[in-house]
Design an enzyme around this catalytic site. Structure first.
Site, PDB file in Angstrom:
ATOM      1  NE  ARG A   1      63.769  43.144  14.891  1.00 40.51           N
ATOM      2  CZ  ARG A   1      64.294  41.967  14.556  1.00 40.51           C
ATOM      3  NH1 ARG A   1      65.061  41.314  15.405  1.00 40.51           N
ATOM      4  NH2 ARG A   1      64.047  41.438  13.393  1.00 40.51           N
TER       5      ARG A   1
ATOM      6  N   GLY B   1      53.577  43.668  21.869  1.00 41.14           N
ATOM      7  CA  GLY B   1      54.703  44.583  21.931  1.00 41.14           C
ATOM      8  C   GLY B   1      56.024  43.900  22.245  1.00 41.14           C
ATOM      9  CG  HIS B   2      59.499  46.425  22.805  1.00 37.87           C
ATOM     10  ND1 HIS B   2      60.411  47.429  22.595  1.00 37.87           N
ATOM     11  CD2 HIS B   2      58.716  46.856  23.811  1.00 37.87           C
ATOM     12  CE1 HIS B   2      60.187  48.413  23.442  1.00 37.87           C
ATOM     13  NE2 HIS B   2      59.156  48.087  24.183  1.00 37.87           N
ATOM     14  CG  ASN B   3      61.627  43.542  25.518  1.00 36.94           C
ATOM     15  OD1 ASN B   3      62.542  42.901  25.017  1.00 36.94           O
ATOM     16  ND2 ASN B   3      61.626  44.864  25.564  1.00 36.94           N
TER      17      ASN B   3
ATOM     18  CB  SER C   1      58.130  44.390  29.447  1.00 39.06           C
ATOM     19  OG  SER C   1      59.310  44.735  28.753  1.00 39.06           O
TER      20      SER C   1
END
Length: 212
Positions: A117, A138-140, A158
């Site tokens: 998330r 991974g997140h973002n 990201s």
């Protein structure tokens, strides 16, 4: 199935299937034609769109949306906390991960793949994107449409991926970079910076494939 557990304020369409020992949490919506096989766990405020298919032991954490006709294979986990920590005087402090995950239409997540998330907004997987077994997003991250992420690919937080790239097995990206539209990366490439649209890269750090 009689052993399924469906929260009182969850919505399960008449044409959906909820299998043995599956769980559907508060505020979640399972649309018509969706299939939840045995031991699937759907958290709170999730959406499983029409025709989506969740195989046994899939876990959707709270706030995950799975698009129409998307298939999620056994052991996949969508929406676990992003790997976010800050150094403090007493050691590492966990940064709360408050965002969600959005998976588009006709996508696929392989067995034991993981999509974390976002910290605040959404981690996104685009329409038609195919995620192989044992892939880590991974997140973002924001992954475009019709992307192919082969086995053991790892996208650091990201990472932005445009429409149509193919990342071969064990490709890894550093965080906060952009992989352009239509990029091809050979197996075990280590992507350390932005890659322009249409490039073919190989090696660690990544180089144009002929140079590598």
């Amino acid at each position: 199935h009689p052993t399924a557990i469906v929260a009182p304020d969850a919505r399960v369409a008449p044409g959906a299937e909820v299998g043995p020992y599956a769980v559907v949490g508060d505020g979640s919506d399972v649309e018509d034609g969706a299939i939840l096989e045995s031991h699937v766990v759907v958290g709170r405020r999730c959406r499983v769109a029409a025709g989506a298919w969740l195989h046994p032991h899939v876990v959707l954490y709270d706030g995950v949306a799975v698009g129409p006709r998307t298939e999620v294979h056994s052991g996949a986990v969508l929406g676990a906390d992003g790997f976010g920590y800050a150094a403090g005087p007493a050691g590492l402090l966990k940064v709360p991960q408050l965002g969600g995950v959005e998976v588009g239409a006709a996508a696929e997540s392989g067995a034991n793949s993981c999509v974390d998330r976002a910290t605040l907004e959404e981690t996104r997987i685009g329409d038609g994107t195919k995620v192989d077994d044992l892939v880590m997003v991974g997140h973002n991250c924001d992954v475009g449409r019709h992307v192919v992420l082969c086995g053991q690919v790892g996208l650091a937080g990201s990472t932005t991926v445009g429409d149509g790239p193919v990342l071969a097995g064990q490709v890894g990206t550093a965080g906060h970079l952009r992989v352009g539209r239509g990029v091809k990366a050979g197996g075990q490439t280590g992507i350390t910076g932005d890659v322009p649209d249409g490039a073919t890269v190989f090696g660690t750090p990544h180089l144009p494939h002929r140079d590598a």
